[in-house]
Design a protein around this motif. Structure first.
Motif: not given
Length: 265
Positions: A159-181
């Motif tokens: 189910n492609e819609r279920q794929n789009t709803k999946s996520f894996e995230i590190r909270y601190l990385k969300f705020y510290n995401n350099p341009v190069e990354e």
């Protein structure tokens, strides 16, 4: 003359039938999207194992939560739930670690087929004995770095819609995401989509093996993640409740044909 007149008017009898059929098909898709949008608004699930209490508002989390775990060293495969989450009702994978405001989270619906129980089962990117000059070996794909392989990657669901709803995230990385990354992530996403376009029928073993080992960015998340409010409380068995204001607006504006969350798939 009467016979000729009937032949001329005959197509007009069928045109309402074709129009009605078209509207029924379009309406069924329309109401299916509205149903999915409504399911995206709420989260209500029972999960285990987990301990702690916490709240998350978008990418900002607070509290103390240890949810999920490993059945073997390095294999992050524990943490399951059942209920309504990510717009789907049923079983799902849920892992979350919050210490103060640090931590991370992983979510995806569970596939219908059982997951492999042997952590040593890996898909080879280079089939043995394959001729590099053959039609199946025309594309040489880089191996995933050994130290960066996820022992329990987010699966690609049917189910492609279920794929789009999946996520894996590190909270601190969300705020510290350099341009190069961010540039690296965009390049990886472009390359992944390019490979998928080369093998739309999923018959090339080399391409599919590479995509299987590189399923998603570790910091990928759906747009609705930014507007979600969730509370989690658990002593081994816990509950997760949530409301998504962004998905609620998407549901309301969806009646006018707008797709704010870009998830009408």
């Amino acid at each position: 003359m009467a016979k000729r007149s009937s032949l001329i008017t005959k197509p007009f009898y069928f045109s309402p039938i074709f129009l009605l059929t078209f509207l029924m098909i379009d309406c069924s898709s329309y109401w299916a999207h509205r149903k999915n949008d409504l399911a995206d608004v709420f989260t209500a699930g029972v999960e285990s194992p987990g301990y702690g209490l916490g709240v998350r508002i978008g990418p900002l989390a607070g509290g103390f939560i240890f949810q999920g775990g490993e059945s073997a060293p390095g294999k992050r495969d524990l943490g399951t739930g059942y209920g309504l989450r990510g717009g789907s009702y049923g079983p799902y994978r849920s892992q979350q670690l919050v210490f103060g405001f640090l931590g991370g989270e992983k979510f995806h619906s569970l596939p219908n087929t059982p997951e492999p129980t042997n952590p040593s089962q890996k898909v080879e990117t280079k089939p043995q004995g394959q001729d590099p000059n053959s039609s199946q070996g025309f594309l040489l794909l880089p191996d995933a770095p050994e130290g960066e392989e996820d022992p329990n990657p987010t699966p690609e669901l049917a189910n492609e819609r279920q794929n789009t709803k999946s996520f894996e995230i590190r909270y601190l990385k969300f705020y510290n995401n350099p341009v190069e990354e961010r540039r690296k992530a965009k390049k990886a996403l472009f390359y992944k989509k390019f490979l998928e376009s080369l093998d739309p029928e999923k018959k090339n073993e080399a391409i599919q093996a590479y995509l299987a080992q590189n399923p998603k960015s570790k910091d990928d998340y759906p747009l609705g993640f930014l507007f979600e409010v969730e509370i989690y409380i658990s002593i081994k068995y816990g509950i997760r409740l949530g409301f998504n204001i962004g998905e609620f607006l998407d549901f309301l504006f969806g009646f006018t044909g707008l797709d704010l969350m870009e998830d009408d798939l």
